[in-house]
Design a protein around this motif. Sequence first.
Motif, PDB file in Angstrom:
ATOM      1  N   LYS A  34     -14.160 -57.777 -17.649  1.00  0.00           N
ATOM      2  CA  LYS A  34     -14.660 -58.811 -16.749  1.00  0.00           C
ATOM      3  C   LYS A  34     -13.514 -59.740 -16.335  1.00  0.00           C
ATOM      4  CE  LYS A  34     -19.439 -58.985 -18.412  1.00  0.00           C
ATOM      5  NZ  LYS A  34     -20.499 -59.825 -19.045  1.00  0.00           N
ATOM      6  N   VAL A  35     -13.588 -60.185 -15.096  1.00  0.00           N
ATOM      7  CA  VAL A  35     -12.549 -61.048 -14.552  1.00  0.00           C
ATOM      8  C   VAL A  35     -12.322 -62.276 -15.436  1.00  0.00           C
ATOM      9  CG1 VAL A  35     -12.040 -62.671 -12.674  1.00  0.00           C
ATOM     10  CG2 VAL A  35     -12.714 -60.333 -12.139  1.00  0.00           C
ATOM     11  N   LYS A  36     -13.394 -62.905 -15.913  1.00  0.00           N
ATOM     12  CA  LYS A  36     -13.246 -64.141 -16.688  1.00  0.00           C
ATOM     13  C   LYS A  36     -12.498 -63.902 -17.995  1.00  0.00           C
ATOM     14  CE  LYS A  36     -17.893 -63.962 -18.766  1.00  0.00           C
ATOM     15  NZ  LYS A  36     -19.158 -64.734 -18.925  1.00  0.00           N
ATOM     16  N   PHE A  37     -12.690 -62.739 -18.603  1.00  0.00           N
ATOM     17  CA  PHE A  37     -11.972 -62.437 -19.839  1.00  0.00           C
ATOM     18  C   PHE A  37     -10.524 -62.032 -19.553  1.00  0.00           C
ATOM     19  CE2 PHE A  37     -16.424 -61.293 -21.254  1.00  0.00           C
ATOM     20  CZ  PHE A  37     -16.615 -62.476 -21.934  1.00  0.00           C
ATOM     21  N   ASN A  86     -16.763 -62.442  -8.158  1.00  0.00           N
ATOM     22  CA  ASN A  86     -17.114 -63.511  -9.093  1.00  0.00           C
ATOM     23  C   ASN A  86     -16.509 -63.244 -10.467  1.00  0.00           C
ATOM     24  OD1 ASN A  86     -18.818 -61.652 -10.429  1.00  0.00           O
ATOM     25  ND2 ASN A  86     -20.543 -62.187  -9.102  1.00  0.00           N
ATOM     26  N   ALA A  87     -16.764 -64.149 -11.410  1.00  0.00           N
ATOM     27  CA  ALA A  87     -16.096 -64.098 -12.702  1.00  0.00           C
ATOM     28  C   ALA A  87     -16.566 -62.951 -13.591  1.00  0.00           C
ATOM     29  CB  ALA A  87     -16.285 -65.423 -13.434  1.00  0.00           C
ATOM     30  N   VAL A  88     -17.711 -62.339 -13.265  1.00  0.00           N
ATOM     31  CA  VAL A  88     -18.204 -61.242 -14.115  1.00  0.00           C
ATOM     32  C   VAL A  88     -17.896 -59.864 -13.508  1.00  0.00           C
ATOM     33  CG1 VAL A  88     -19.997 -62.653 -15.162  1.00  0.00           C
ATOM     34  CG2 VAL A  88     -20.509 -61.363 -13.084  1.00  0.00           C
ATOM     35  N   PHE A  89     -17.198 -59.862 -12.397  1.00  0.00           N
ATOM     36  CA  PHE A  89     -16.779 -58.580 -11.811  1.00  0.00           C
ATOM     37  C   PHE A  89     -15.825 -57.878 -12.776  1.00  0.00           C
ATOM     38  CE2 PHE A  89     -13.802 -56.034  -9.304  1.00  0.00           C
ATOM     39  CZ  PHE A  89     -14.676 -55.253  -8.560  1.00  0.00           C
ATOM     40  N   ARG A  90     -15.949 -56.563 -12.886  1.00  0.00           N
ATOM     41  CA  ARG A  90     -15.124 -55.801 -13.821  1.00  0.00           C
ATOM     42  C   ARG A  90     -13.936 -55.169 -13.084  1.00  0.00           C
ATOM     43  NH1 ARG A  90     -17.340 -55.054 -18.869  1.00  0.00           N
ATOM     44  NH2 ARG A  90     -19.517 -55.757 -19.081  1.00  0.00           N
ATOM     45  N   VAL A  91     -12.743 -55.452 -13.587  1.00  0.00           N
ATOM     46  CA  VAL A  91     -11.537 -54.945 -12.945  1.00  0.00           C
ATOM     47  C   VAL A  91     -11.142 -53.592 -13.529  1.00  0.00           C
ATOM     48  CG1 VAL A  91     -10.665 -57.255 -12.444  1.00  0.00           C
ATOM     49  CG2 VAL A  91     -10.056 -56.153 -14.605  1.00  0.00           C
ATOM     50  N   LYS A  92     -10.316 -52.893 -12.770  1.00  0.00           N
ATOM     51  CA  LYS A  92      -9.749 -51.625 -13.225  1.00  0.00           C
ATOM     52  C   LYS A  92      -8.236 -51.786 -13.382  1.00  0.00           C
ATOM     53  CE  LYS A  92     -13.237 -48.919 -10.721  1.00  0.00           C
ATOM     54  NZ  LYS A  92     -13.461 -47.902  -9.656  1.00  0.00           N
ATOM     55  N   VAL A  93      -7.649 -50.930 -14.182  1.00  0.00           N
ATOM     56  CA  VAL A  93      -6.200 -50.975 -14.366  1.00  0.00           C
ATOM     57  C   VAL A  93      -5.499 -50.838 -13.015  1.00  0.00           C
ATOM     58  CG1 VAL A  93      -4.202 -49.805 -15.379  1.00  0.00           C
ATOM     59  CG2 VAL A  93      -6.294 -50.083 -16.727  1.00  0.00           C
ATOM     60  N   GLU A 138     -11.073 -69.696  -4.793  1.00  0.00           N
ATOM     61  CA  GLU A 138     -11.496 -68.305  -4.647  1.00  0.00           C
ATOM     62  C   GLU A 138     -10.945 -67.441  -5.773  1.00  0.00           C
ATOM     63  OE1 GLU A 138     -11.834 -66.701  -0.289  1.00  0.00           O
ATOM     64  OE2 GLU A 138     -10.014 -67.927  -0.421  1.00  0.00           O
ATOM     65  N   ILE A 139     -11.696 -66.383  -6.111  1.00  0.00           N
ATOM     66  CA  ILE A 139     -11.209 -65.300  -6.965  1.00  0.00           C
ATOM     67  C   ILE A 139     -11.205 -64.040  -6.108  1.00  0.00           C
ATOM     68  CG2 ILE A 139     -11.636 -63.895  -9.013  1.00  0.00           C
ATOM     69  CD1 ILE A 139     -13.185 -66.256 -10.195  1.00  0.00           C
ATOM     70  N   LEU A 140     -10.031 -63.432  -5.963  1.00  0.00           N
ATOM     71  CA  LEU A 140      -9.893 -62.242  -5.135  1.00  0.00           C
ATOM     72  C   LEU A 140      -9.440 -61.070  -6.000  1.00  0.00           C
ATOM     73  CD1 LEU A 140      -7.986 -63.806  -2.088  1.00  0.00           C
ATOM     74  CD2 LEU A 140     -10.457 -63.469  -2.317  1.00  0.00           C
ATOM     75  N   VAL A 141     -10.066 -59.922  -5.809  1.00  0.00           N
ATOM     76  CA  VAL A 141      -9.635 -58.683  -6.457  1.00  0.00           C
ATOM     77  C   VAL A 141      -9.296 -57.700  -5.344  1.00  0.00           C
ATOM     78  CG1 VAL A 141     -10.235 -56.809  -8.027  1.00  0.00           C
ATOM     79  CG2 VAL A 141     -11.100 -59.123  -8.465  1.00  0.00           C
ATOM     80  N   ASN A 142      -8.030 -57.332  -5.268  1.00  0.00           N
ATOM     81  CA  ASN A 142      -7.538 -56.453  -4.198  1.00  0.00           C
ATOM     82  C   ASN A 142      -7.888 -57.006  -2.819  1.00  0.00           C
ATOM     83  OD1 ASN A 142      -6.578 -54.642  -6.166  1.00  0.00           O
ATOM     84  ND2 ASN A 142      -8.560 -53.614  -6.268  1.00  0.00           N
TER      85      ASN A 142
END
Length: 300
Positions: free
Chosen positions: A13-16, A46-53, A37-41
């Motif tokens: 998760k983004v927050k972790f 949001n903060a609970v979105f799960r990121v990938k390597v 803002e929180i941006l992924v790629n």
Amino acid sequence: MEFTYHADIENQKVKFFLKRHHVSKRLLSKIKFNGGEILVNGKEENAVFRVKVGDIVKIITPDEPVNDELIAEETDLKILYEDEDYLLINKPYGIPSITGLKAPTGSMCNYVAGYFISHGYPNKTVHLATRLDRDTSGIMIFAKHSFAHSILKTQNSDFTKKYYAIVKWDENLAESGVIDAPIGRAEGSIIERRVRFDGLLEAKSAKTSYQLIMVKNGLALLDVTLHTGRTHQIRVHLAYIGYPLLGDDLYGGDTHKIQRQALHCHYVRFDNHFRENLIEVDCGLPEDLICLLESGIKEI
């Protein structure tokens, strides 16, 4: 301001993920509710979105406005170092670090607020990272945004702060020493502190070390390192071992030659987490302490 990180754990998760980079819940809350803002790629998440390597995670923090309760004033600041995250100033003695109820102006925080505004910085909130007593001179650190302030507070062994101190010399003063003694408030005073082994009145562990640099005209110049940051720590510890600072009437120092405590923060070193560089600043003795060493205590 923008801060970018590369994900190295799958399905986190983004927050972790951001917590591992010292992004606190409080900062995440500011980002969420104050226009950040929180941006992924490049896409807002949001903060609970799960990121990938391999994902690129960017946080954009909102600008920090002027504190309406702090009156901005302008003066000539002695700036020793400045980057996007930190401002280091050589404070003269006689100026308080912060304002008080009866003194809303004339502090270093007032002057830094004026400096931020006059230079048009997007973040105008003053974050005081290190405080000095009114009559202690030397290096003060201000963080230029809340993230930098919180990061600096987590640095323990990586943060070094040294002071020059002048005391009366005698042959019993060791060339170096460590004072490891808890400090708490003195009975009946909200200002004075003392060494307390009884655990009462907010007593907390405190550790100070020193090195004798010079003996001149009956005075000793000490290079003192703080290992903890208690109120009046150096003043209390040196008085405790029988060598109060010259000019420190609160803790028994002689005031014939100088009317302020002979203490000057001359050196700081810490890592700038954001720029991956070491900040190291050293400044010499101020003129009044040089004159004190030159004149000594011969006439006392």
